[in-house]
Design a protein around this motif. Structure first.
Motif, mmCIF file in Angstrom:
data_model
loop_
_atom_site.group_PDB
_atom_site.id
_atom_site.type_symbol
_atom_site.label_atom_id
_atom_site.label_comp_id
_atom_site.label_asym_id
_atom_site.label_seq_id
_atom_site.Cartn_x
_atom_site.Cartn_y
_atom_site.Cartn_z
ATOM 1 N N TYR A 3 0.803 -1.221 0.000
ATOM 2 C CA TYR A 3 0.000 0.000 0.000
ATOM 3 C C TYR A 3 0.833 1.268 0.000
ATOM 4 O O TYR A 3 0.306 2.352 -0.278
ATOM 5 C CB TYR A 3 -0.978 -0.022 1.184
ATOM 6 N N ASP A 4 2.126 1.158 0.299
ATOM 7 C CA ASP A 4 2.909 2.398 0.262
ATOM 8 C C ASP A 4 3.163 2.875 -1.162
ATOM 9 O O ASP A 4 3.741 3.938 -1.379
ATOM 10 C CB ASP A 4 4.196 2.294 1.089
ATOM 11 N N HIS A 5 2.669 2.111 -2.157
ATOM 12 C CA HIS A 5 2.682 2.628 -3.528
ATOM 13 C C HIS A 5 1.865 3.916 -3.626
ATOM 14 O O HIS A 5 2.174 4.804 -4.434
ATOM 15 C CB HIS A 5 2.114 1.575 -4.489
ATOM 16 N N ALA A 6 0.834 4.026 -2.787
ATOM 17 C CA ALA A 6 0.017 5.247 -2.781
ATOM 18 C C ALA A 6 0.852 6.451 -2.388
ATOM 19 O O ALA A 6 0.645 7.569 -2.890
ATOM 20 C CB ALA A 6 -1.155 5.080 -1.816
ATOM 21 N N VAL A 7 1.813 6.253 -1.496
ATOM 22 C CA VAL A 7 2.716 7.331 -1.088
ATOM 23 C C VAL A 7 3.607 7.726 -2.261
ATOM 24 O O VAL A 7 3.799 8.917 -2.561
ATOM 25 C CB VAL A 7 3.562 6.876 0.124
ATOM 26 N N ARG A 8 4.150 6.734 -2.951
ATOM 27 C CA ARG A 8 5.063 7.003 -4.058
ATOM 28 C C ARG A 8 4.355 7.606 -5.268
ATOM 29 O O ARG A 8 4.985 8.238 -6.111
ATOM 30 C CB ARG A 8 5.784 5.711 -4.454
ATOM 31 N N THR A 9 3.040 7.446 -5.339
ATOM 32 C CA THR A 9 2.273 8.033 -6.441
ATOM 33 C C THR A 9 2.403 9.544 -6.476
ATOM 34 O O THR A 9 2.328 10.174 -7.536
ATOM 35 C CB THR A 9 0.791 7.632 -6.313
ATOM 36 N N THR A 10 2.607 10.148 -5.330
ATOM 37 C CA THR A 10 2.721 11.609 -5.260
ATOM 38 C C THR A 10 4.035 12.127 -5.835
ATOM 39 O O THR A 10 4.200 13.329 -6.022
ATOM 40 C CB THR A 10 2.654 12.077 -3.796
ATOM 41 N N GLY A 11 4.988 11.218 -6.075
ATOM 42 C CA GLY A 11 6.335 11.608 -6.463
ATOM 43 C C GLY A 11 7.312 11.506 -5.320
ATOM 44 O O GLY A 11 8.516 11.748 -5.488
ATOM 45 N N ALA A 12 6.798 11.165 -4.137
ATOM 46 C CA ALA A 12 7.657 11.042 -2.963
ATOM 47 C C ALA A 12 8.570 9.822 -3.080
ATOM 48 O O ALA A 12 8.236 8.832 -3.732
ATOM 49 C CB ALA A 12 6.814 10.929 -1.696
ATOM 50 N N ARG A 13 9.693 9.900 -2.414
ATOM 51 C CA ARG A 13 10.632 8.775 -2.336
ATOM 52 C C ARG A 13 10.659 8.266 -0.905
ATOM 53 O O ARG A 13 10.760 9.047 0.039
ATOM 54 C CB ARG A 13 12.038 9.229 -2.746
ATOM 55 N N ILE A 14 10.520 6.969 -0.748
ATOM 56 C CA ILE A 14 10.522 6.380 0.586
ATOM 57 C C ILE A 14 11.958 6.101 1.029
ATOM 58 O O ILE A 14 12.750 5.515 0.290
ATOM 59 C CB ILE A 14 9.673 5.097 0.619
ATOM 60 N N VAL A 15 12.274 6.539 2.240
ATOM 61 C CA VAL A 15 13.579 6.313 2.847
ATOM 62 C C VAL A 15 13.396 5.272 3.954
ATOM 63 O O VAL A 15 12.682 5.521 4.936
ATOM 64 C CB VAL A 15 14.168 7.614 3.424
ATOM 65 N N GLU A 16 14.003 4.115 3.788
ATOM 66 C CA GLU A 16 13.855 3.041 4.760
ATOM 67 C C GLU A 16 14.871 3.167 5.895
ATOM 68 O O GLU A 16 16.018 3.541 5.656
ATOM 69 C CB GLU A 16 14.040 1.679 4.093
ATOM 70 N N VAL A 17 14.431 2.811 7.108
ATOM 71 C CA VAL A 17 15.349 2.788 8.244
ATOM 72 C C VAL A 17 15.159 1.489 9.012
ATOM 73 O O VAL A 17 14.070 0.906 9.024
ATOM 74 C CB VAL A 17 15.137 3.991 9.199
ATOM 75 N N GLY A 18 16.233 1.061 9.660
ATOM 76 C CA GLY A 18 16.168 -0.107 10.533
ATOM 77 C C GLY A 18 16.411 -1.412 9.811
ATOM 78 O O GLY A 18 16.152 -1.543 8.606
#
Length: 395
Positions: free
Chosen positions: A114-129
């Motif tokens: 579901y985090d594809h919805a976040v990336r739809t905006t053009g945002a880039r996901i930064v993973e931690v941990g």
């Protein structure tokens, strides 16, 4: 002739739960009636959004709220709001993120489809941990200092996916986020019941929280709630509404949109494909009122009656053991014996092929377990389910 017969679509017995791929659950008569009434009239959709938003804000304890076309739509709109603020120029540019913060921090073990919805905006996901506890290499997962360490001037938000096993605890995430003036979005799509969770995440400091309206709440399947800070909800609704109107003509409801804070109206935003109709708003409001009127205990007892009816209908099946769980959604589990004629996954597949088609929960088939949820079943379904299951467990 029913609409399903006319279309050539089979109806099924849904023991998976309110999953979108299985069309969710049932609409209560009051919900369907509200949707039908809404469909018979025209309204200013912004006004309807605003009035529903006042109700949702009270229910969630938030400054403001809005109806969305599902929890994933809430993720898209919430992320966009955190990136653009109330700047119509930024709203117009998305998904081009030039000149604005465009990174969303997530704990690696919380990443999901579901985090594809976040990336739809053009945002880039930064993973931690590093999720050692899932890899079998240790006991640790992401810690608050790692989230703090990942925050930069490009950080737009931190996305927290709520579950019983999520780490770090939300209050710890909020603490490090707010120390850097970064908003926290909580994905609580499937976090109901208990009803207390409607207010929990805002109370713990979340800036935005999104819920599904078509699961436990019992609203239209393509509905959801986004609640949180007033400025962020305003930014979200501005990127969702039809804004094809002259500036001088436009008089949005002030409880939702403070026109004085804008230097102009943005064009249709990146959230426009997530539009919500009057029927959905009406259905969700009525469904939420029904959900709140029933206590968690009464709901659990209603579910348990359905599960126990299935338990009685199954009796003592060949090559399997039946158990009934507890909690707010008591489920029946079918534990297949090593010598069963089919694997758990094969049994699921056969159940889906037959008449009536029975769709169970396959999430634990690798352990030889099939789950049956009562959320989208009726008590009278129990004999029909058993009539499909029992022959498939015999040689």
């Amino acid at each position: 002739m029913s609409i399903f017969s006319e279309l050539g679509v089979r109806t099924i017995i849904n023991c998976k739960g309110p999953s979108t791929r299985l069309s969710g659950g049932f609409l209560a008569p009051e919900v369907a009636a509200a949707m039908r009434e809404a469909g018979e009239h025209c309204v200013d959709i912004a006004e309807m959004h605003a009035q529903a938003g006042l109700f949702l804000a009270g229910v969630t304890g938030a400054e403001a709220a809005m109806v969305t076309s599902g929890a994933a739509a809430g993720l898209l709109l919430g992320t966009a709001a955190c990136m653009t603020g109330l700047d119509p120029g930024r709203m117009a540019r998305l998904p081009d993120t030039a000149g604005m913060p465009d990174e969303v921090i997530m704990v690696r073990s919380q990443r999901n489809f579901y985090d594809h919805a976040v990336r739809t905006t053009g945002a880039r996901i930064v993973e931690v941990g590093l999720p050692d506890r899932y890899a079998g290499a240790g006991v640790r997962d992401a810690e608050p200092w790692e989230i703090a360490d990942a925050i930069t001037p490009r950080t737009a938000a931190i996305l927290y996916v709520q579950s019983g096993s999520a780490r770090p605890p939300l209050p710890d995430v909020v603490r490090v986020a707010h120390a850097a003036n970064i908003p926290v979005i909580v994905d609580a799509a499937g976090s109901l019941p208990p009803a207390g969770n409607l207010k929990r995440f805002i109370a713990e400091g979340a800036d935005l929280v999104t819920f599904s309206g078509g699961k436990a709440i019992g609203g239209p399947q393509a509905s959801g709630i986004l609640a949180g800070r007033r400025d962020l909800i305003m930014a979200a609704i501005l990127q969702n509404l039809d804004l094809d109107i002259y500036w001088k003509q436009w008089t949005p409801p002030p409880s939702m949109i403070d026109k004085s804070r804008l230097r102009g109206a943005p064009p249709h935003g990146i959230g426009r494909p997530c539009k919500v109709g009057k029927e959905t708003i009406a259905g969700l409001v009525v469904a939420l009122k029904r959900f709140l009127a029933e206590s968690d205990q009464a709901r659990a007892e209603r579910y348990l009656k359905i599960t126990q009816a299935l338990q009685r209908a199954l009796g003592t099946p060949d090559h399997a053991r039946v158990t009934v769980g507890g909690g707010l959604v008591p489920k029946l589990e079918l534990h297949l014996a090593p010598g069963a004629p089919r694997t758990a996954l094969e049994l699921c597949i056969e159940l889906e092929k037959g008449d009536p088609a029975v769709f169970a929960d396959p999430s634990r088939v690798e352990s030889g377990i099939i789950s049956f949820s009562p959320m989208c079943c009726r008590e009278e379904d129990a004999p029909r389910i058993a009539a499909r299951v029992l022959p498939l467990l015999r040689y």
